[in-house]
Write a protein that holds these residues in place. Structure first.
Motif, PDB file in Angstrom:
ATOM      1  N   ALA A 278       0.337  -1.136   0.222  1.00 42.47           N
ATOM      2  CA  ALA A 278      -0.032  -0.230  -0.005  1.00 42.47           C
ATOM      3  C   ALA A 278       0.665   1.327  -0.163  1.00 42.47           C
ATOM      4  O   ALA A 278       0.538   2.100  -0.456  1.00 42.47           O
ATOM      5  N   GLU A 279       1.594   1.197   0.552  1.00 46.04           N
ATOM      6  CA  GLU A 279       2.784   2.752   0.523  1.00 46.04           C
ATOM      7  C   GLU A 279       3.631   2.992  -0.411  1.00 46.04           C
ATOM      8  O   GLU A 279       3.914   3.820  -0.955  1.00 46.04           O
ATOM      9  N   THR A 280       4.444   1.217  -1.483  1.00 49.56           N
ATOM     10  CA  THR A 280       4.370   1.791  -3.010  1.00 49.56           C
ATOM     11  C   THR A 280       3.687   2.165  -3.522  1.00 49.56           C
ATOM     12  O   THR A 280       3.945   3.006  -4.203  1.00 49.56           O
ATOM     13  N   GLU A 281       2.536   1.986  -3.406  1.00 49.97           N
ATOM     14  CA  GLU A 281       1.052   2.374  -3.868  1.00 49.97           C
ATOM     15  C   GLU A 281       1.058   4.246  -3.925  1.00 49.97           C
ATOM     16  O   GLU A 281       1.508   4.529  -4.985  1.00 49.97           O
ATOM     17  N   GLN A 282       1.221   4.007  -2.866  1.00 49.39           N
ATOM     18  CA  GLN A 282       0.626   5.443  -2.444  1.00 49.39           C
ATOM     19  C   GLN A 282       2.038   6.115  -2.744  1.00 49.39           C
ATOM     20  O   GLN A 282       1.961   7.468  -3.510  1.00 49.39           O
ATOM     21  N   SER A 283       3.255   6.228  -2.251  1.00 52.13           N
ATOM     22  CA  SER A 283       4.489   6.281  -3.115  1.00 52.13           C
ATOM     23  C   SER A 283       4.119   6.702  -5.015  1.00 52.13           C
ATOM     24  O   SER A 283       4.707   7.848  -5.370  1.00 52.13           O
ATOM     25  N   ALA A 284       4.490   5.979  -5.263  1.00 50.85           N
ATOM     26  CA  ALA A 284       4.055   5.879  -6.822  1.00 50.85           C
ATOM     27  C   ALA A 284       2.670   6.997  -7.415  1.00 50.85           C
ATOM     28  O   ALA A 284       3.055   7.717  -8.335  1.00 50.85           O
ATOM     29  N   ASP A 285       1.346   6.817  -6.961  1.00 52.34           N
ATOM     30  CA  ASP A 285       0.616   7.570  -6.453  1.00 52.34           C
ATOM     31  C   ASP A 285       1.087   9.357  -6.333  1.00 52.34           C
ATOM     32  O   ASP A 285       1.024  10.335  -7.187  1.00 52.34           O
ATOM     33  N   LEU A 286       1.789   9.203  -5.826  1.00 53.51           N
ATOM     34  CA  LEU A 286       2.701  10.986  -5.349  1.00 53.51           C
ATOM     35  C   LEU A 286       3.249  11.415  -6.566  1.00 53.51           C
ATOM     36  O   LEU A 286       3.504  12.407  -6.767  1.00 53.51           O
ATOM     37  N   VAL A 287       4.321  10.330  -6.859  1.00 54.96           N
ATOM     38  CA  VAL A 287       5.357  10.995  -7.890  1.00 54.96           C
ATOM     39  C   VAL A 287       4.247  11.348  -9.549  1.00 54.96           C
ATOM     40  O   VAL A 287       4.793  11.961 -10.553  1.00 54.96           O
ATOM     41  N   ALA A 288       3.068  10.369  -9.239  1.00 53.45           N
ATOM     42  CA  ALA A 288       2.496  10.730 -10.447  1.00 53.45           C
ATOM     43  C   ALA A 288       1.824  12.182 -10.395  1.00 53.45           C
ATOM     44  O   ALA A 288       1.556  13.138 -11.562  1.00 53.45           O
ATOM     45  N   LEU A 289       1.168  12.168  -9.455  1.00 51.68           N
ATOM     46  CA  LEU A 289       0.322  13.126  -9.033  1.00 51.68           C
ATOM     47  C   LEU A 289       1.271  14.418  -9.043  1.00 51.68           C
ATOM     48  O   LEU A 289       1.400  15.813  -9.078  1.00 51.68           O
ATOM     49  N   ARG A 290       2.615  14.976  -9.071  1.00 52.83           N
ATOM     50  CA  ARG A 290       3.388  15.672  -8.971  1.00 52.83           C
ATOM     51  C   ARG A 290       4.210  15.928 -10.093  1.00 52.83           C
ATOM     52  O   ARG A 290       4.612  16.960 -11.091  1.00 52.83           O
ATOM     53  N   ALA A 291       4.420  15.000 -10.573  1.00 59.39           N
ATOM     54  CA  ALA A 291       4.288  14.640 -12.355  1.00 59.39           C
ATOM     55  C   ALA A 291       3.124  15.542 -13.401  1.00 59.39           C
ATOM     56  O   ALA A 291       3.484  16.553 -14.588  1.00 59.39           O
ATOM     57  N   LEU A 292       1.876  15.356 -12.819  1.00 59.04           N
ATOM     58  CA  LEU A 292       0.876  15.893 -13.054  1.00 59.04           C
ATOM     59  C   LEU A 292       0.193  17.961 -12.994  1.00 59.04           C
ATOM     60  O   LEU A 292      -0.193  17.967 -11.954  1.00 59.04           O
ATOM     61  N   THR A 293       1.469  18.536 -13.679  1.00 60.23           N
ATOM     62  CA  THR A 293       1.723  20.013 -12.989  1.00 60.23           C
ATOM     63  C   THR A 293      -0.260  20.495 -14.121  1.00 60.23           C
ATOM     64  O   THR A 293      -0.561  19.809 -14.248  1.00 60.23           O
ATOM     65  N   VAL A 294       0.173  21.294 -13.247  1.00 63.20           N
ATOM     66  CA  VAL A 294      -0.976  22.859 -13.973  1.00 63.20           C
ATOM     67  C   VAL A 294      -0.737  22.288 -14.663  1.00 63.20           C
ATOM     68  O   VAL A 294      -1.991  22.716 -15.761  1.00 63.20           O
ATOM     69  N   GLY A 295       0.675  22.637 -15.934  1.00 65.16           N
ATOM     70  CA  GLY A 295      -0.024  22.694 -17.090  1.00 65.16           C
ATOM     71  C   GLY A 295      -0.845  21.276 -17.339  1.00 65.16           C
ATOM     72  O   GLY A 295      -1.562  21.539 -18.488  1.00 65.16           O
ATOM     73  N   ASN A 296      -0.046  20.449 -16.955  1.00 64.18           N
ATOM     74  CA  ASN A 296      -0.498  19.378 -18.227  1.00 64.18           C
ATOM     75  C   ASN A 296      -2.667  18.835 -17.312  1.00 64.18           C
ATOM     76  O   ASN A 296      -3.379  18.672 -18.093  1.00 64.18           O
ATOM     77  N   ARG A 297      -2.715  19.574 -16.165  1.00 57.17           N
ATOM     78  CA  ARG A 297      -3.628  19.023 -15.752  1.00 57.17           C
ATOM     79  C   ARG A 297      -4.876  20.331 -16.761  1.00 57.17           C
ATOM     80  O   ARG A 297      -5.871  19.707 -16.812  1.00 57.17           O
ATOM     81  N   SER A 298      -4.314  21.150 -16.588  1.00 60.42           N
ATOM     82  CA  SER A 298      -5.202  22.147 -17.854  1.00 60.42           C
ATOM     83  C   SER A 298      -5.502  21.343 -19.082  1.00 60.42           C
ATOM     84  O   SER A 298      -6.566  21.924 -19.573  1.00 60.42           O
ATOM     85  N   ARG A 299      -4.941  20.222 -19.471  1.00 59.94           N
ATOM     86  CA  ARG A 299      -5.067  19.408 -21.002  1.00 59.94           C
ATOM     87  C   ARG A 299      -6.135  19.004 -20.467  1.00 59.94           C
ATOM     88  O   ARG A 299      -6.994  18.196 -22.120  1.00 59.94           O
ATOM     89  N   LEU A 300      -6.895  18.779 -19.000  1.00 59.09           N
ATOM     90  CA  LEU A 300      -7.716  17.019 -19.189  1.00 59.09           C
ATOM     91  C   LEU A 300      -8.985  18.157 -18.715  1.00 59.09           C
ATOM     92  O   LEU A 300      -9.173  19.173 -17.564  1.00 59.09           O
TER      93      LEU A 300
END
Length: 413
Positions: A58-80
Motif C-alpha cells: 500500500a505504501e509503494t502504491e501511495q508513493s507511486a501515486d504521489l510521483v504521478a500527481l507531482r508529474a501532473l503539473t498545472v499545465g498538464n492538468r489544464s489539458r484534462l
C-alpha cells in the motif's frame, strides 16, 4: 489495529499547517485493507482525505501515486476535462506516513451503470482520450516508465510463455494468443500517456460527466488499449458510445485498439493464474483454471463470426476488475525510499524511476484466418459472462475479490 478517525484527524493537523478540524469521520471508500482513511472537514469548509498505508504494498502504491500527481503539473492538468487529486501534506505515522489530499467531488458507479447512459459514456470516452493525448515528454522528465510498442509485444509474449509453463494453460488459448503476438499489424500503434490502472472505480461523475479521475500510481507511457479493457467488458447499452467518442477524439488514430484491449482482458486470466502459482494458493489456481476453461468453451462454441472490435471479452467486468485488484500490478526494482522502515520523506525525495508499472498485455486480436482461431459476437460474449463467473467460484471467492477491488480506489477517496 486500525487507526480511529480521531487519530487520523490529529495526524491531519500535523500534515497540514493551520488546519482547524471541525469534523472527522471514517472514510471507508478506498480503505478496504490497504489504508486507514478518514474524511476531514476544516473550519474553512474544505474537505480533505487522509490515508495511512497499512502494508508495504500500500505504501509503494501511495508513493507511486504521489510521483504521478507531482508529474501532473498545472499545465498538464489544464489539458484534462476533469479534476485530478491534489496533494496537500504529509506527516510521520509510526513507521510509515500519513498523506492528505483534497477531496474530489463526484459519485462512483459500477461499469454497467457508467455505460448505461449515452451522455456519461461519451464523457468517459473523451476523458480517456484526453489522458492519451497528453504530451509524453512530462512522463520522461519525471522518470516514470515508458514502453514502446515492441516492449509491449515482448512482455505479452513473456506473459503467455510463463502462463504456458505452469502446465495449466489450455492449448486452444495458447494458440489463440500466439496468433495475436505473431501478427505484426496488431502492434503498429503509437504509445501514449496512459493511466495504467483505469477501471470504473477510477471515475467520479457529476452532472452526467466525468468530474474526476483517481488512482494514478501506474501512470506511464505505453499501450493505450490497457485503459479500455474494463470499458469493453461493460454491459451498458451505451458502452459502444464511449468507444466511439474515444475514437472521434483521437481521430481514429489507432484502428486496432479495441482488439488489443480485448486480448488484454483475456490475458488477465493468465496473470491471475500466475499470481496463484507464485503465491502457491491452490484456490486462486483452481479459480483461474475454471475461468480459462470457461473462456475455451466460449471460443469453441462460436466459430462462425470474425472477432468484432466492438465486442467485449468473455469475462464480466466485475471479474476483470476483481482480478486486477488482487493481482500485483507494479514491479518495484529497488526498495523505495518510502519503505515502511522510513519514518517519512518528502515527495521530492521519491526516486521516480523506482516505480515501474506492470508489464503490458497489450495486443490486438485479429486471427489470420477466422477458421484458425474461434471468435464470438457481442451477444455470445455477454451470454458467456455468467458461465465464466460461475465456473470461477463466483460465490465467496469472487465476492472477496470484489471487496478488495474497492481498496484500489484512488488517492483522494
Amino acid at each position: 489495529m486500525a487507526r480511529s478517525h480521531l487519530t487520523l484527524a490529529a495526524l491531519a493537523t500535523s500534515a497540514v499547517p493551520g488546519l482547524d478540524v471541525v469534523q472527522a469521520r471514517k472514510h471507508s471508500q478506498g480503505a478496504h485493507g490497504l489504508f486507514d482513511s478518514a474524511l476531514i472537514i476544516g473550519s474553512d469548509g474544505k474537505q480533505l482525505i487522509i490515508r495511512v498505508p497499512v502494508s508495504q504494498s500500500a505504501e509503494t502504491e501511495q508513493s507511486a501515486d504521489l510521483v504521478a500527481l507531482r508529474a501532473l503539473t498545472v499545465g498538464n492538468r489544464s489539458r484534462l476535462p476533469f479534476d485530478v487529486p491534489e496533494f496537500v501534506g504529509q506527516a510521520p505515522a509510526g513507521n510509515t506516513r500519513a498523506v492528505v489530499y483534497e477531496l474530489l467531488t463526484g459519485d462512483s458507479f459500477d461499469a454497467d451503470a457508467l455505460t448505461g447512459h449515452v451522455g456519461v459514456s461519451g464523457s468517459i470516452g473523451r476523458a480517456i482520450a484526453a489522458i492519451h493525448s497528453l504530451p509524453t515528454s512530462f512522463v520522461a522528465e519525471a522518470g516514470i516508465a515508458q514502453h514502446s510498442a515492441q516492449d509491449c509485444r515482448t512482455s505479452t509474449i513473456d506473459l503467455i510463455d510463463r502462463a504456458a509453463a505452469t502446465g495449466h494453460l489450455p492449448a486452444a488459448l495458447l494458440r489463440r494468443w500466439e496468433l495475436a503476438t505473431d501478427d505484426d499489424a496488431l502492434w503498429q500503434f503509437q504509445p501514449t500517456v496512459i493511466h495504467g490502472s483505469l477501471t470504473a472505480d477510477s471515475l467520479l461523475i457529476s452532472d452526467d460527466a466525468v468530474s474526476g479521475v483517481l488512482g494514478w500510481s501506474e501512470l506511464a507511457v505505453g499501450d493505450p488499449a490497457q485503459d479500455l479493457t474494463w470499458l469493453l467488458a461493460a454491459r451498458g447499452e451505451a458502452s459502444e458510445t464511449a468507444l466511439a467518442a474515444y475514437n472521434q477524439a483521437r481521430q481514429g488514430s489507432d484502428h486496432r485498439i479495441a482488439q488489443r484491449a480485448m486480448l488484454y482482458a483475456e490475458l488477465e486470466l493468465a496473470r491471475w493464474l500466475l499470481h496463484g502459482t507464485d503465491t502457491k494458493d491452490q484456490t486462486i489456481i483452481d479459480d483461474a483454471i475454471d475461468m480459462l476453461d470457461g473462456l475455451v468453451d466460449t471460443v469453441h462454441s462460436h466459430t462462425t463470426h470474425p472477432l468484432n472490435p466492438t465486442t467485449g471479452p468473455a469475462l464480466e467486468v466485475s471479474d476483470i476488475e476483481a482480478i486486477l485488484a488482487q493481482t500485483p500490478r507494479t514491479a518495484v526494482t529497488h526498495e523505495p525510499k518510502g519503505s515502511m522502515h522510513t519514518d517519512s520523506y518528502e515527495v521530492s525525495d521519491v526516486d521516480d524511476s523506482r516505480f515501474i508499472p506492470s508489464d503490458f498485455s497489450d495486443s490486438e486480436f485479429a486471427p489470420r484466418d477466422p477458421a484458425e482461431t474461434a471468435a464470438y459476437t457481442d451477444a455470445d460474449l455477454r451470454d458467456a459472462l455468467g458461465d465464466a463467473g460461475a465456473g470461477a467460484g463466483a460465490g465467496a471467492d469472487t465476492a472477496a475479490r470484489t471487496d478488495d477491488q474497492a481498496s484500489r480506489r484512488s488517492s483522494s477517496e
